[in-house]
Enzyme design. Structure first.
Site, mmCIF file in Angstrom:
data_model
loop_
_atom_site.group_PDB
_atom_site.id
_atom_site.type_symbol
_atom_site.label_atom_id
_atom_site.label_comp_id
_atom_site.label_asym_id
_atom_site.label_seq_id
_atom_site.Cartn_x
_atom_site.Cartn_y
_atom_site.Cartn_z
ATOM 1 N N HIS A 119 -3.102 7.076 3.135
ATOM 2 C CA HIS A 119 -3.572 5.787 2.626
ATOM 3 C C HIS A 119 -4.953 5.527 3.216
ATOM 4 O O HIS A 119 -5.187 5.708 4.422
ATOM 5 C CB HIS A 119 -2.576 4.692 3.023
ATOM 6 C CG HIS A 119 -3.052 3.320 2.692
ATOM 7 N ND1 HIS A 119 -3.653 3.025 1.488
ATOM 8 C CD2 HIS A 119 -3.039 2.157 3.402
ATOM 9 C CE1 HIS A 119 -3.985 1.747 1.479
ATOM 10 N NE2 HIS A 119 -3.621 1.200 2.627
ATOM 11 N N CYS A 129 0.815 -1.224 0.000
ATOM 12 C CA CYS A 129 0.000 0.000 0.000
ATOM 13 C C CYS A 129 0.846 1.271 0.000
ATOM 14 O O CYS A 129 0.330 2.358 -0.241
ATOM 15 C CB CYS A 129 -0.937 0.001 1.199
ATOM 16 S SG CYS A 129 -1.980 -1.464 1.262
ATOM 17 N N ASN A 189 -10.116 0.055 0.929
ATOM 18 C CA ASN A 189 -8.648 0.070 0.815
ATOM 19 C C ASN A 189 -8.251 -0.494 -0.550
ATOM 20 O O ASN A 189 -8.355 -1.693 -0.779
ATOM 21 C CB ASN A 189 -8.062 -0.773 1.958
ATOM 22 C CG ASN A 189 -6.549 -0.844 1.927
ATOM 23 O OD1 ASN A 189 -5.922 -0.458 0.944
ATOM 24 N ND2 ASN A 189 -5.969 -1.359 2.996
HETATM 25 N N1 COA Z 1 -17.943 -8.102 11.555
HETATM 26 C C1 COA Z 1 -18.242 -8.359 12.828
HETATM 27 N N2 COA Z 1 -17.315 -8.734 13.745
HETATM 28 C C2 COA Z 1 -16.049 -8.859 13.309
HETATM 29 C C3 COA Z 1 -15.670 -8.610 11.975
HETATM 30 C C4 COA Z 1 -16.682 -8.227 11.096
HETATM 31 N N3 COA Z 1 -16.429 -7.950 9.795
HETATM 32 N N4 COA Z 1 -14.342 -8.813 11.855
HETATM 33 C C5 COA Z 1 -13.883 -9.154 13.058
HETATM 34 N N5 COA Z 1 -14.927 -9.199 13.944
HETATM 35 C C6 COA Z 1 -14.889 -9.547 15.375
HETATM 36 C C7 COA Z 1 -13.683 -10.346 15.757
HETATM 37 O O1 COA Z 1 -13.899 -11.697 15.496
HETATM 38 C C8 COA Z 1 -13.587 -10.023 17.228
HETATM 39 O O2 COA Z 1 -14.513 -10.823 17.925
HETATM 40 P P1 COA Z 1 -14.158 -11.418 19.380
HETATM 41 O O3 COA Z 1 -13.938 -10.234 20.255
HETATM 42 O O4 COA Z 1 -15.371 -12.213 19.684
HETATM 43 O O5 COA Z 1 -12.912 -12.245 19.170
HETATM 44 C C9 COA Z 1 -14.067 -8.572 17.342
HETATM 45 O O6 COA Z 1 -14.803 -8.333 16.136
HETATM 46 C C10 COA Z 1 -12.959 -7.555 17.478
HETATM 47 O O7 COA Z 1 -11.981 -7.850 16.495
HETATM 48 P P2 COA Z 1 -10.745 -6.909 16.258
HETATM 49 O O8 COA Z 1 -9.928 -7.476 15.146
HETATM 50 O O9 COA Z 1 -10.072 -6.627 17.567
HETATM 51 O O10 COA Z 1 -11.495 -5.565 15.775
HETATM 52 P P3 COA Z 1 -10.887 -4.175 15.459
HETATM 53 O O11 COA Z 1 -11.569 -3.095 16.220
HETATM 54 O O12 COA Z 1 -9.376 -4.200 15.522
HETATM 55 O O13 COA Z 1 -11.290 -3.937 13.926
HETATM 56 C C11 COA Z 1 -10.263 -4.162 11.759
HETATM 57 C C12 COA Z 1 -10.908 -4.870 12.966
HETATM 58 C C13 COA Z 1 -9.815 -5.213 10.770
HETATM 59 C C14 COA Z 1 -11.304 -3.225 11.136
HETATM 60 C C15 COA Z 1 -9.064 -3.332 12.284
HETATM 61 O O14 COA Z 1 -8.251 -4.129 13.106
HETATM 62 C C16 COA Z 1 -8.209 -2.787 11.172
HETATM 63 O O15 COA Z 1 -8.651 -1.966 10.388
HETATM 64 N N6 COA Z 1 -6.915 -3.191 11.138
HETATM 65 C C17 COA Z 1 -6.007 -2.709 10.137
HETATM 66 C C18 COA Z 1 -6.268 -3.381 8.850
HETATM 67 C C19 COA Z 1 -5.587 -2.714 7.699
HETATM 68 O O16 COA Z 1 -5.575 -1.524 7.604
HETATM 69 N N7 COA Z 1 -5.026 -3.530 6.812
HETATM 70 C C20 COA Z 1 -4.434 -3.068 5.617
HETATM 71 C C21 COA Z 1 -3.101 -2.493 5.868
HETATM 72 S S1 COA Z 1 -2.525 -1.695 4.439
#
Ligand code: COA
Length: 318
Positions: free
Chosen positions: A240, A116, A270
């Protein structure tokens, strides 16, 4: 960064273009096949919908054509094509050679894969090529991440989209300058976000989130320091477009208000190396870029890489 590598005078973005697949996939659409909801996705990422479809070369050609047209240039005017992509059409040859052929460019072409961060890496490399004697460079970010998305995995499927953005980068004496830049890579973090050959994207979401905030803030700080300016002098940030919460938290660390950031991730999600040029084109088309503005482009991605550039915008003639 040593003084020797500091910004090089005289650059101008003279044309730009965006290509997006027609198919819109909303959060509601995803919640029909995944255990998720529109509210969850919006609240955690700021994303409402994404575009899906096309090929990396096809989107790149479409965006590149628009960038050439808006710069008022012919294909033979371009001295180099740099295509930032992490989702090439083929393993070999480079997707840029296909794009070069389809755009009828008569110059060299190469792919850059810095995930990215790829567009900012390419922009900085392009500035170096201008310094080395090129006059006009076409820099494109193009991705079809949907090909590598596991549509059964709710933690990744909600985040990505397809699209392309292109700019023409020219040497110029109109006051535009690359004031500072910063590129970095932390290969030891490979396992946090990867896609093996023939596989799908794997990601440790919350860990990537934490690293991304630090990487964006540190890289932005380094570029601002290299530019010899204060954070308050930044007029506009093109970050980004991964997650609005990552942007919010990293800008807080940088001491730049969120209102200065461009966010189109709600509509396109993204799009990896395409996200910064798509957001930049949006800002340009909406008159958000003014003469003498100082713009911070900042991104991070798998690798984990990060990249930023501080660009002073020159004269605007319209
Ligand atoms: N819908 C509902 N629940 C979801 C879910 C979805 N699409 N995806 C994950 N969950 C759940 C998980 O299973 C977890 O459940 P649990 O507590 O029972 O285990 C809970 O939501 C929290 O998960 P977590 O991963 O801690 O959530 P978060 O607040 O960190 O948000 C992302 C998840 C992916 C949105 C966030 O971590 C993120 O944006 N990370 C960076 C990703 C990124 O930018 N990648 C590209 C880099 S270039």
């Amino acid at each position: 960064m040593t003084d020797r590598l500091k910004g090089m005078a005289g650059i101008r973005i003279s044309g730009w273009g965006v290509a997006l697949p027609e198919k819109v996939v909303t959060n509601e659409d995803l919640s029909k096949t995944l255990d998720t909801s529109n509210e969850w996705i919006l609240e955690r990422s700021g994303i409402a919908e994404r575009r899906i479809g096309g090929t990396t070369s096809g989107l790149a050609v479409e965006a590149g054509k628009l960038a050439l047209e808006s710069a008022g240039l012919e294909p033979h005017d371009i001295d180099l094509l740099i295509l930032a992509t992490t989702t090439p059409d083929d393993q070999v040859p480079a997707t840029s050679s296909k794009v070069q052929h389809e755009l009828a460019l008569t110059c060299g072409a190469m792919d850059v894969n810095a995930a990215c961060s790829g567009f900012v890496y390419s922009l900085v490399a392009g500035s170096g090529f201008l310094h080395a004697g090129c006059n006009r460079i076409l820099v494109i970010g193009s991705e079809t991440l949907s090909r590598f998305t596991d549509w059964q995995d709710r933690s990744t499927a909600i985040l990505f989209g397809d699209g392309a953005g292109a700019v023409v980068l020219e040497s110029s004496s109109d006051g535009g300058e690359l004031l500072g830049w910063d590129l970095s890579s932390s290969g030891e973090l490979r396992d946090l976000l990867y896609c093996s050959i023939g596989g799908k994207i794997h990601m440790a979401g919350s860990e990537v989130f934490r690293k991304a905030v630090i990487a964006m803030a540190n890289s932005g700080k380094a570029s601002i320091a290299n530019a010899g300016i204060a954070p308050e002098e930044i007029s506009l940030v093109i970050p980004h477009q991964a997650n609005i919460r990552i942007i919010e938290t990293s800008l807080k660390r940088l001491g730049i208000p969120l209102e200065k950031a461009v966010w189109v991730g709600d509509k396109y999600a993204n799009t990896s190396a395409a996200s910064i040029p798509i957001a930049l084109a949006h800002a340009l088309d909406n008159g958000q870029v003014k003469e003498n503005d100082v713009i911070l482009l900042v991104g991070f991605g798998a690798g984990m890489t990060s990249a930023s550039a501080v660009i002073k915008w020159g004269e605007i003639n319209d």
